[in-house]
Motif scaffolding. Structure first.
Motif, mmCIF file in Angstrom:
data_model
loop_
_atom_site.group_PDB
_atom_site.id
_atom_site.type_symbol
_atom_site.label_atom_id
_atom_site.label_comp_id
_atom_site.label_asym_id
_atom_site.label_seq_id
_atom_site.Cartn_x
_atom_site.Cartn_y
_atom_site.Cartn_z
ATOM 1 N N SER A 190 24.829 89.129 23.580
ATOM 2 C CA SER A 190 25.910 90.004 22.932
ATOM 3 C C SER A 190 27.325 89.768 23.212
ATOM 4 C CB SER A 190 25.613 91.344 23.154
ATOM 5 O OG SER A 190 26.589 92.261 22.540
ATOM 6 N N TYR A 191 28.363 90.369 23.170
ATOM 7 C CA TYR A 191 29.652 89.908 23.439
ATOM 8 C C TYR A 191 30.282 91.358 23.573
ATOM 9 C CZ TYR A 191 31.408 90.274 18.829
ATOM 10 O OH TYR A 191 31.891 90.559 17.715
ATOM 11 N N ARG A 192 31.764 91.486 24.082
ATOM 12 C CA ARG A 192 32.242 92.720 24.348
ATOM 13 C C ARG A 192 33.802 92.346 24.094
ATOM 14 N NH1 ARG A 192 30.308 93.885 28.876
ATOM 15 N NH2 ARG A 192 32.173 93.217 30.083
ATOM 16 N N CYS A 193 34.530 93.158 23.298
ATOM 17 C CA CYS A 193 35.857 93.144 23.211
ATOM 18 C C CYS A 193 36.695 94.104 23.795
ATOM 19 C CB CYS A 193 36.304 93.318 21.592
ATOM 20 S SG CYS A 193 35.497 92.222 20.480
ATOM 21 N N SER A 236 39.938 90.822 18.614
ATOM 22 C CA SER A 236 41.457 90.991 18.263
ATOM 23 C C SER A 236 42.320 90.539 19.575
ATOM 24 C CB SER A 236 41.792 92.343 17.799
ATOM 25 O OG SER A 236 43.188 92.763 18.135
ATOM 26 N N GLN A 237 41.700 90.880 20.936
ATOM 27 C CA GLN A 237 42.529 90.634 22.185
ATOM 28 C C GLN A 237 41.629 89.886 22.817
ATOM 29 O OE1 GLN A 237 45.007 93.673 23.332
ATOM 30 N NE2 GLN A 237 46.516 93.781 21.509
ATOM 31 N N THR A 238 40.977 90.486 23.878
ATOM 32 C CA THR A 238 40.260 89.893 24.873
ATOM 33 C C THR A 238 38.674 89.955 24.460
ATOM 34 O OG1 THR A 238 41.675 90.665 26.541
ATOM 35 C CG2 THR A 238 39.930 89.971 27.340
ATOM 36 N N CYS A 239 37.997 88.916 24.815
ATOM 37 C CA CYS A 239 36.615 88.704 24.255
ATOM 38 C C CYS A 239 35.824 88.411 25.482
ATOM 39 C CB CYS A 239 36.528 87.627 23.497
ATOM 40 S SG CYS A 239 34.737 87.500 22.588
ATOM 41 N N THR A 240 34.791 88.973 25.977
ATOM 42 C CA THR A 240 33.925 88.704 27.089
ATOM 43 C C THR A 240 32.627 88.501 26.545
ATOM 44 O OG1 THR A 240 35.257 90.374 28.328
ATOM 45 C CG2 THR A 240 33.063 89.694 29.475
ATOM 46 N N ASN A 241 32.084 87.263 26.943
ATOM 47 C CA ASN A 241 30.586 86.882 26.336
ATOM 48 C C ASN A 241 29.681 87.428 27.213
ATOM 49 O OD1 ASN A 241 28.907 85.728 25.085
ATOM 50 N ND2 ASN A 241 28.554 83.935 26.466
ATOM 51 N N THR A 242 28.711 88.227 26.854
ATOM 52 C CA THR A 242 27.421 88.532 27.543
ATOM 53 C C THR A 242 26.171 88.151 27.040
ATOM 54 O OG1 THR A 242 27.034 90.490 26.207
ATOM 55 C CG2 THR A 242 28.718 90.960 27.890
ATOM 56 N N TYR A 243 25.039 88.231 27.843
ATOM 57 C CA TYR A 243 23.857 87.718 27.379
ATOM 58 C C TYR A 243 23.277 88.239 26.033
ATOM 59 C CZ TYR A 243 19.224 85.829 27.636
ATOM 60 O OH TYR A 243 17.836 85.204 27.728
#
Ligand code: CA
Ligand code: CA
Length: 299
Positions: free
Chosen positions: A175-178, A166-173
């Motif tokens: 997976s990903y994190r909001c 919905s706001q900030t997205c961080t890509n990870t190896y």
């Protein structure tokens, strides 16, 4: 082109939180570009990718009707899922040729599951092989996608897809994190953000001669900026930049005004932006950058 409608006052309004939005008027019939869907009311064009996504984007909701969606053949399934032909159902690759009927018409099972075994073996997939009635291809563990060689696996950038967070997205190896900007809390779905309790939602209104801010019950009305031109046509708030953009009803050249509105007090760093496109398209890009808003602008 002039708007064929009388723009009501207030002309545009924007909830800061929670934030559905509003504001529309009725321009003359328009033509759409390739890759766009013409809403049946002929007021608006929307990207075809917004068809049948469960969220009405046309003013008349014609992008979500059964008639339109029955013709829609390409459904965007999540990674590692495939569409059951002729339906909106997506099933995981693991359910293809697993001996159980997961698509209603049995599309996922059949003699091809036996006939394509050797073809799958020859692909030498790093993780797994998919067998469909149209052929075989490799797939990877959830969170990974097939590399350019067609067999290896690499991280899938979930943040590249609009709306992953919905706001900030961080890509990870793998997976990903909001996450959420200051003043908002991540919700149990780990995707959505909600304003912290105690921060009362307020309403921004673009009126005939000024932009004002008020409580939802109409109290505490405060002018933020006076307008010399004849009223705002559309207004949008970008939470992550604490900025507001608006279009004036007298301008048809695709010119936006934007300003920072820190702590909802007064405008700073005001600037004019020439979009090189119609205001209607500008509103579409505003929507892409702001998950919770829909702003329609005449041009
Ligand atoms: Ca199956
Ligand atoms: Ca990832």
């Amino acid at each position: 082109m002039q708007c064929a409608c009388t723009v009501p006052s207030p002309h545009a309004a924007s909830f800061l939180s929670p934030s559905p939005l509003l504001s529309s008027c009725h321009p003359e019939a328009i033509l759409c570009d390739v890759g766009e869907f013409h809403c049946h009311s002929h007021e608006t064009c929307i990207p075809e990718a917004w068809l049948c996504d469960g969220e009405p984007d046309c003013p008349d909701d014609s992008d979500e009707t059964d008639h339109v969606c029955a013709q829609e053949v390409v459904i965007r399934c999540p990674l590692n899922h495939i569409q059951c032909i002729g339906t909106k159902k997506c099933i995981h690759f693991n359910k293809l040729c697993n001996g159980a009927r997961d698509c209603e018409d049995g599309y996922d099972e059949g003699v091809h599951c036996r006939e394509l075994l050797s073809a799958c073996h020859e692909l030498r997939c790093r993780y797994g092989c998919v067998m469909t009635r149209n052929g075989t291809f490799c797939f990877c563990a959830d969170g990974f996608e097939v590399g350019e060689d067609g067999t290896s696996c690499r991280d899938h950038d979930e943040c590249a897809m609009y709306g992953a967070c919905s706001q900030t997205c961080t890509n990870t190896y793998g997976s990903y994190r909001c996450s959420c900007t200051e003043g908002y809390i991540l919700q149990p779905d780990r995707i959505s953000c909600k304003a912290k309790q105690g921060d009362r939602p307020v309403l921004l209104i673009g009126g005939s001669d000024r932009i004002v801010i008020t409580q939802l019950n109409g109290t505490g009305l405060q002018p933020l900026r006076s307008l010399s031109a004849n009223g705002t046509l559309a207004l949008d708030f970008q939470h992550n930049q604490e900025s507001i953009c608006w279009a004036l009803s007298t301008e048809s050249s695709g010119q936006l005004h934007c300003a920072v509105i820190r702590n909802l007090r007064g405008f700073t760093r005001e600037q004019e932006i020439r979009t090189q496109q119609s205001l209607q398209r500008t509103s579409a890009s505003l929507k892409r950058s702001q998950n919770n808003f829909t702003v329609y602008v005449c041009h």
